[in-house]
Design an enzyme around this catalytic site. Structure first.
Site, PDB file in Angstrom:
ATOM      1  N   GLU A  25      -8.159  -5.454   5.046  1.00 56.71           N
ATOM      2  CA  GLU A  25      -7.715  -4.249   3.521  1.00 56.71           C
ATOM      3  C   GLU A  25      -6.541  -5.338   3.136  1.00 56.71           C
ATOM      4  O   GLU A  25      -6.622  -5.937   1.917  1.00 56.71           O
ATOM      5  CB  GLU A  25      -7.211  -2.734   3.200  1.00 56.71           C
ATOM      6  CG  GLU A  25      -9.067  -1.452   3.402  1.00 56.71           C
ATOM      7  CD  GLU A  25      -8.467  -0.736   3.683  1.00 56.71           C
ATOM      8  OE1 GLU A  25      -7.532  -0.544   5.379  1.00 56.71           O
ATOM      9  OE2 GLU A  25      -9.511   0.361   2.822  1.00 56.71           O
ATOM     10  N   HIS A  62     -12.526   3.845  -0.067  1.00 60.63           N
ATOM     11  CA  HIS A  62     -12.449   2.300   1.085  1.00 60.63           C
ATOM     12  C   HIS A  62     -13.157   1.395   0.946  1.00 60.63           C
ATOM     13  O   HIS A  62     -13.664   0.817   1.817  1.00 60.63           O
ATOM     14  CB  HIS A  62     -12.755   3.243   2.738  1.00 60.63           C
ATOM     15  CG  HIS A  62     -12.690   4.688   2.502  1.00 60.63           C
ATOM     16  ND1 HIS A  62     -13.328   6.077   3.483  1.00 60.63           N
ATOM     17  CD2 HIS A  62     -11.714   4.302   2.849  1.00 60.63           C
ATOM     18  CE1 HIS A  62     -12.404   6.436   4.050  1.00 60.63           C
ATOM     19  NE2 HIS A  62     -10.870   6.623   3.671  1.00 60.63           N
ATOM     20  N   ARG A  70      -2.629  -1.945  -3.633  1.00 63.35           N
ATOM     21  CA  ARG A  70      -3.706  -1.274  -3.671  1.00 63.35           C
ATOM     22  C   ARG A  70      -3.172   0.362  -4.316  1.00 63.35           C
ATOM     23  O   ARG A  70      -2.482   0.815  -4.476  1.00 63.35           O
ATOM     24  CB  ARG A  70      -3.978  -0.587  -2.013  1.00 63.35           C
ATOM     25  CG  ARG A  70      -4.676   0.691  -1.698  1.00 63.35           C
ATOM     26  CD  ARG A  70      -4.491   1.712  -0.685  1.00 63.35           C
ATOM     27  NE  ARG A  70      -6.320   2.394   0.148  1.00 63.35           N
ATOM     28  CZ  ARG A  70      -5.911   3.135   0.282  1.00 63.35           C
ATOM     29  NH1 ARG A  70      -4.579   4.200   0.888  1.00 63.35           N
ATOM     30  NH2 ARG A  70      -7.551   3.819   0.545  1.00 63.35           N
ATOM     31  N   ASN A  93       1.099  -0.608  -0.411  1.00 63.65           N
ATOM     32  CA  ASN A  93       0.144  -0.037  -0.206  1.00 63.65           C
ATOM     33  C   ASN A  93       1.498   1.115  -0.079  1.00 63.65           C
ATOM     34  O   ASN A  93       1.656   1.482   1.003  1.00 63.65           O
ATOM     35  CB  ASN A  93      -0.552  -0.042   1.035  1.00 63.65           C
ATOM     36  CG  ASN A  93      -2.038   1.147   1.653  1.00 63.65           C
ATOM     37  OD1 ASN A  93      -1.570   1.962   0.105  1.00 63.65           O
ATOM     38  ND2 ASN A  93      -2.611   1.107   1.991  1.00 63.65           N
ATOM     39  N   ARG A 117     -10.603  17.175   6.853  1.00 66.28           N
ATOM     40  CA  ARG A 117     -11.441  17.091   5.601  1.00 66.28           C
ATOM     41  C   ARG A 117     -13.154  17.977   5.815  1.00 66.28           C
ATOM     42  O   ARG A 117     -13.684  17.569   7.543  1.00 66.28           O
ATOM     43  CB  ARG A 117     -11.761  16.329   5.134  1.00 66.28           C
ATOM     44  CG  ARG A 117     -10.117  15.171   4.653  1.00 66.28           C
ATOM     45  CD  ARG A 117     -10.240  14.808   3.638  1.00 66.28           C
ATOM     46  NE  ARG A 117      -9.099  13.875   4.004  1.00 66.28           N
ATOM     47  CZ  ARG A 117      -9.196  12.348   3.424  1.00 66.28           C
ATOM     48  NH1 ARG A 117     -10.701  12.011   2.670  1.00 66.28           N
ATOM     49  NH2 ARG A 117      -8.555  11.308   4.136  1.00 66.28           N
TER      50      ARG A 117
END
Ligand code: ADP
Length: 398
Positions: free
Chosen positions: A383, A180, A91, A7, A241
């Protein structure tokens, strides 16, 4: 079959070596500050203490070479020889509309990923650097890319289209993509597995809440809506954010500051828990300050709880019901009081929790009461395992 999962970010990457016979993680690690002074690697062989070393990593290729040396090291390694490594899974943040599932890397695939780089200008080039570096260092093994956006490609047009002139979709592919996806896919499927129910029968809302957060409506195993959109700031309040904004606010900020970069920094890096509380982007710090009476920290905390509640309610309405509610990622897996606050007041829609059973961190648990219509669960995301499984599947299909 042993698979290396990567990743890659622009200056760091995480890796895991997974033995697919038994799905065991043999080793994992983190490389940081690539191309920056003070670069280092933290490597952990399963069952042993982590080793941290400062090594000069001028680029990803040098760092990946070093990881391969660690993996074959007589003391810290888990492989006798690199020939034991069957494949690598990577990823990839954005697959645009082209990729609806994971694929084997070919020159055409790399070109197609490059064509959507403008959709994830920070992430895709970094992810691709990892693919290229691995191809250079280990040219003999197949590489597979697993896209964060792929799971959401089942969303219907009414969920992914923005209400601006349609030409922006047709010409520029401006639409909701969602992110995601690998995590939402994993926890929705794992929930069905734990409950012993076919996922095709379940309406699930999955809450991936970390520094970046998104909530997804999974109907019968398919993503039908998700809170992140074209970019990564829509939906609920995040660490730094903003979450969803009235477009007029963006226009006001543009008029006030006059340049895209400044406004982008405001909504991506200076907003969220950090921007509201003025204290931290980390929910733990915000909760602590709120506990001590800090009003803005309390507001930030209340906003996040409120946003998550609203999404759960709206996705239950969108799907015509909800059977399972799942919490995952840093906040979802560890935020005990946060989960309780989100679920409080949702009894009207069949969500009843047992506060005692909710006292878990980072472990699979069902914390709804036996008479709750909705099964409420904590499922740590994985993941890397999805990437490894997809890599195996793609390689077997060669
Ligand atoms: P990322 O999106 O970077 O992968 P994570 O999923 O690791 O982030 O989530 C990180 C966030 O999880 C932290 O910023 C923090 O707010 C939250 N978190 C971790 N532990 C707790 C806890 N015990 N209580 C509340 N929040 C927590």
């Amino acid at each position: 079959m042993k698979i290396l999962v990567l990743n890659c970010g622009s200056s760091s990457f995480k890796y895991q070596l997974i033995d697919m016979d038994g799905e065991a993680v043999l080793a994992k690690g983190l490389v940081e500050r690539i191309g920056i002074a003070g670069s280092k690697i933290k490597h952990t062989k399963t069952g042993k203490d982590p080793v941290t070393r400062e090594v000069d990593f001028p680029n990803h290729t040098v760092a990946i070479k070093y990881v391969l040396e660690m993996l074959t090291d007589p003391e810290h390694g888990v492989l006798k020889d690199l020939s034991e490594l069957s494949a690598a899974g990577h990823r990839m943040v954005h697959g645009g509309e082209k990729f609806t599932s994971s694929v084997l890397v070919t020159p055409e695939v790399i070109q197609a990923i490059e064509e959507v780089v403008h959709l994830a200008p920070l992430h895709n080039p970094a992810n691709l650097q990892g693919v290229r570096a691995l191809m250079e260092v280990l040219p003999g093994i197949p590489n597979v890319v697993v896209f964060d956006t792929a799971f959401h490609q089942t969303m219907p047009p009414k969920a992914f289209t923005y209400g601006i002139p349609f030409s922006y979709y047709e010409e520029d592919r401006v639409r909701r993509y969602g992110f995601h996806g690998t995590s939402h896919y994993y926890v929705a499927n794992r929930a069905a597995e734990i409950l012993g129910r076919p996922i095709e029968e379940l309406k699930t809302v999955t809450c991936h809440l970390g520094n970046g957060s998104s909530i997804t409506a999974v109907d019968g195993g398919k993503s039908v809506d998700t809170s992140l959109g074209y970019g990564t700031a829509e939906g609920v309040l995040m660490g730094t954010r903003s979450g969803s904004l009235d477009p007029s606010v963006m226009l006001y900020l543009m008029e006030k500051h006059g340049d895209v970069k400044t406004v982008s920094d405001i909504v991506h890096k200076k907003s969220g828990l950090q921007g509201i509380s003025g204290i931290s982007s980390d929910l733990r710090d915000v909760e602590e300050a709120a506990e001590k009476g800090d009003e803005r920290a309390r507001l930030a905390q209340e906003m996040l709880i409120y946003h998550v509640k609203k999404y759960i309610g709206s996705y239950a309405a969108a799907m015509g019901g909800i059977d399972v509610l799942v919490f995952t990622a840093g906040i979802g897996e560890n935020g005990i009081s946060f989960r309780e606050d989100v679920c409080r007041g949702l009894e009207f829609m069949g969500i009843k929790i047992d506060p005692e059973k909710n006292k878990v961190r980072g472990k699979e648990a069902i914390f709804s009461t036996p008479d709750s219509r909705v099964m409420v669960m904590v499922i740590p995301t994985d993941e890397e395992m999805v990437i490894a499984r997809d890599t195996k599947k793609c390689c077997e299909g060669r």
